[in-house]
Scaffold this motif. Sequence first.
Motif, PDB file in Angstrom:
ATOM      1  N   TRP A  11      -4.855  -1.629 -13.447  1.00 35.98           N
ATOM      2  CA  TRP A  11      -4.036  -0.960 -12.429  1.00 35.98           C
ATOM      3  C   TRP A  11      -4.507  -1.259 -11.009  1.00 35.98           C
ATOM      4  N   ASP A  12      -5.758  -0.963 -10.717  1.00 38.00           N
ATOM      5  CA  ASP A  12      -6.273  -1.124  -9.356  1.00 38.00           C
ATOM      6  C   ASP A  12      -6.286  -2.595  -8.941  1.00 38.00           C
ATOM      7  N   TRP A  38      -2.754  -3.861  -7.914  1.00 36.39           N
ATOM      8  CA  TRP A  38      -2.331  -3.435  -6.585  1.00 36.39           C
ATOM      9  C   TRP A  38      -3.108  -4.146  -5.483  1.00 36.39           C
ATOM     10  N   GLU A  65       1.851   6.029  -7.414  1.00 42.47           N
ATOM     11  CA  GLU A  65       0.750   6.832  -7.939  1.00 42.47           C
ATOM     12  C   GLU A  65       1.052   8.333  -7.903  1.00 42.47           C
ATOM     13  N   GLU A  74      -1.555  -6.465  -2.485  1.00 42.08           N
ATOM     14  CA  GLU A  74      -1.851  -6.185  -1.077  1.00 42.08           C
ATOM     15  C   GLU A  74      -2.434  -7.408  -0.388  1.00 42.08           C
ATOM     16  N   ARG A 100       2.328   1.569  -3.467  1.00 41.50           N
ATOM     17  CA  ARG A 100       1.320   2.044  -4.415  1.00 41.50           C
ATOM     18  C   ARG A 100       1.175   3.560  -4.328  1.00 41.50           C
ATOM     19  N   ARG A 101       1.113   4.094  -3.136  1.00 42.90           N
ATOM     20  CA  ARG A 101       0.972   5.542  -2.987  1.00 42.90           C
ATOM     21  C   ARG A 101       2.161   6.289  -3.584  1.00 42.90           C
ATOM     22  N   ARG A 108      -2.320   5.112 -16.439  1.00 39.59           N
ATOM     23  CA  ARG A 108      -2.538   3.830 -15.760  1.00 39.59           C
ATOM     24  C   ARG A 108      -3.431   2.947 -16.614  1.00 39.59           C
ATOM     25  N   THR A 123       0.837  -1.201   0.000  1.00 42.70           N
ATOM     26  CA  THR A 123       0.000   0.000   0.000  1.00 42.70           C
ATOM     27  C   THR A 123       0.871   1.249   0.000  1.00 42.70           C
TER      28      THR A 123
END
Length: 67
Positions: A42-43, A46, A30, A50, A26-27, A38, A23
């Motif tokens: 993409w989502d 991740w 991003e 996680e 990812r931040r 993206r 996480t």
Amino acid sequence: MNEDPPIRRILNRLHPPEDNIITRARRMVEREVPPERRGPGWDRHWRELEAYLDLPGRWSARSDDDA
């Protein structure tokens, strides 16, 4: 690399660190990759990473016998 504005650095320090290193990664990613660059997965990508970290020892793709 883009430099975060001073207010962003302050706000980031106010948030408690995430327990999940994915996480946090990812931040950071991003912040560098704009939404229009993206891809469609993409989502999901991740979220899967996680989830793997949250469930240690429950990897489904490979066993110790696979080489």
